[in-house]
Motif scaffolding. Structure first.
Motif, short mmCIF file in Angstrom:
data_model
loop_
_atom_site.label_atom_id
_atom_site.label_comp_id
_atom_site.label_asym_id
_atom_site.label_seq_id
_atom_site.Cartn_x
_atom_site.Cartn_y
_atom_site.Cartn_z
N THR A 19 40.70 28.84 36.93
CA THR A 19 41.30 29.49 35.69
C THR A 19 42.46 30.39 36.18
O THR A 19 42.26 31.59 36.15
CB THR A 19 40.19 30.46 34.95
OG1 THR A 19 39.47 31.19 36.10
CG2 THR A 19 39.07 29.48 34.44
N PRO A 20 43.47 29.76 36.52
CA PRO A 20 44.61 30.73 37.08
C PRO A 20 45.26 31.41 36.02
O PRO A 20 45.21 31.25 34.80
CB PRO A 20 45.85 29.50 37.54
CG PRO A 20 45.25 28.36 36.57
CD PRO A 20 43.84 28.36 36.56
N ASN A 21 45.62 32.73 36.53
CA ASN A 21 46.27 33.72 35.75
C ASN A 21 45.23 34.18 34.64
O ASN A 21 45.92 35.03 33.95
CB ASN A 21 47.61 33.24 35.21
CG ASN A 21 48.41 32.54 35.91
OD1 ASN A 21 48.72 33.18 36.80
ND2 ASN A 21 49.18 31.44 35.56
N TRP A 22 43.93 34.18 34.74
CA TRP A 22 43.12 34.89 33.95
C TRP A 22 42.90 36.25 34.61
O TRP A 22 42.71 36.43 35.73
CB TRP A 22 41.82 34.25 33.97
CG TRP A 22 41.43 33.20 32.92
CD1 TRP A 22 42.57 32.56 32.32
CD2 TRP A 22 40.44 32.68 32.32
NE1 TRP A 22 41.96 31.66 31.34
CE2 TRP A 22 40.53 31.82 31.52
CE3 TRP A 22 38.94 32.88 32.58
CZ2 TRP A 22 39.66 30.83 30.69
CZ3 TRP A 22 38.30 32.20 32.03
CH2 TRP A 22 38.30 31.38 30.88
N PRO A 23 42.93 37.25 33.72
CA PRO A 23 42.64 38.54 34.41
C PRO A 23 41.03 38.71 34.77
O PRO A 23 40.31 37.91 34.16
CB PRO A 23 42.75 39.68 33.03
CG PRO A 23 42.71 38.67 31.78
CD PRO A 23 43.02 37.51 32.38
N ALA A 24 40.80 39.52 35.63
CA ALA A 24 39.62 39.86 36.33
C ALA A 24 38.42 39.73 35.10
O ALA A 24 37.47 39.17 35.40
CB ALA A 24 39.40 41.03 37.34
N HIS A 25 38.73 40.84 34.31
CA HIS A 25 37.72 41.00 33.23
C HIS A 25 37.22 39.45 32.47
O HIS A 25 36.01 39.37 32.22
CB HIS A 25 37.87 42.15 32.47
CG HIS A 25 39.30 41.72 31.25
ND1 HIS A 25 40.28 41.78 31.67
CD2 HIS A 25 38.84 41.48 29.91
CE1 HIS A 25 40.93 41.44 30.36
NE2 HIS A 25 40.08 41.13 29.48
N ARG A 26 38.29 38.96 32.20
CA ARG A 26 37.84 37.71 31.15
C ARG A 26 37.22 36.41 32.21
O ARG A 26 36.53 35.82 31.78
CB ARG A 26 39.41 37.02 30.88
CG ARG A 26 38.84 35.80 29.93
CD ARG A 26 40.51 35.37 29.54
NE ARG A 26 40.31 33.90 28.89
CZ ARG A 26 41.23 33.15 28.48
NH1 ARG A 26 42.49 33.69 28.75
NH2 ARG A 26 41.05 32.01 27.76
#
Length: 242
Positions: free
Chosen positions: A126-133
């Motif tokens: 899941t590239p470019n997803w923020p850590a919380h997501r």
């Protein structure tokens, strides 16, 4: 194998032409069924226009937005009436790459009942997803798989290929969930019948145009339903051993 791609849409005017073009290029022989929930931005009308130019594109116009599960139940009924071999479900925003479809259909031909495009098997990402997501999605899927005793890593993935008779066997029209819990409900039914579920790695890319339909309400509904189904199954198994 004769395949049909089912894609639900709501407010996807910026993506529908790009999706139809990419899907047609990836699987030229597949039929495409667009299921539009009366999008105010004219997605359904655009799908009609581009579909008429491409051919083998049908648009199912629903009267209102009633949730993902309701859209898929109606769409699957229409798709199955055409007697396909394989039914593919995916999103319109190109977060799911249509070029993965031939490989997924090939796994059905090899004997799988359902092939899941998975973000959480080796090779998936899941590239470019923020850590919380990323954490919310990954641990939500771990909870779902544990609670429902599923031997899969991505129970909420919306990119799947089904053997058509599998959807008939699990009586998909009698499912009840409306949001993304619909994916988990189908996985639970398939696992309960001993169906062969195969995961293949995908790269899930965030949409470039339009806005996500995910909300706190949808997430909460999914977790509550998964918990209820899991508790129900545990009670049933305890009673069956008495």
């Amino acid at each position: 194998m004769r395949s049909i791609i089912v894609v639900p849409t709501y407010q996807e005017a910026l993506n529908i032409e790009r999706f139809l073009t990419a899907a047609r290029a990836a699987v030229p022989d597949a039929e495409i069924l667009v299921v539009d929930d009366n999008s105010p931005d004219g997605t359904g009308e655009l799908a009609e226009k581009f579909g008429a130019e491409m051919g083998d594109v049908t648009v199912l116009h629903r009267r209102s937005k009633e949730g993902l599960g309701a859209a898929y139940r109606e769409a699957f009924a229409v798709a199955l009436a055409g007697d396909p071999d394989v039914v593919i479900q995916m999103d319109c925003d190109l977060s799911h790459d249509p070029e993965e479809i031939p490989g997924m259909v090939a796994r059905i031909a090899e004997g799988a009942d359902c092939v899941i495009g998975s973000r959480y098997v080796p090779g998936g990402s899941t590239p470019n997803w923020p850590a919380h997501r990323r954490s919310l999605s990954r641990y939500g899927n771990r909870y779902t798989s544990w609670m429902l005793r599923l031997k899969i890593h991505d129970a909420t993935s919306g990119f799947r290929a089904y053997r058509a008779d599998t959807l008939t066997s699990i009586d998909v029209g009698t499912t009840r969930s409306s949001g993304y819990a619909f994916m988990s409900e189908l996985a639970l039914r398939m696992a309960g019948q001993g169906k062969v579920l195969v995961e293949v790695p995908i790269t899930f890319v965030d949409r470039a145009f339009g806005t996500s339909k995910m909300s706190v309400r949808i997430i909460a509904e999914s977790m509550l339903l998964v918990s209820a189904w899991g508790v129900r199954e545990r009670i049933r198994r305890v009673r069956s051993t008495r």
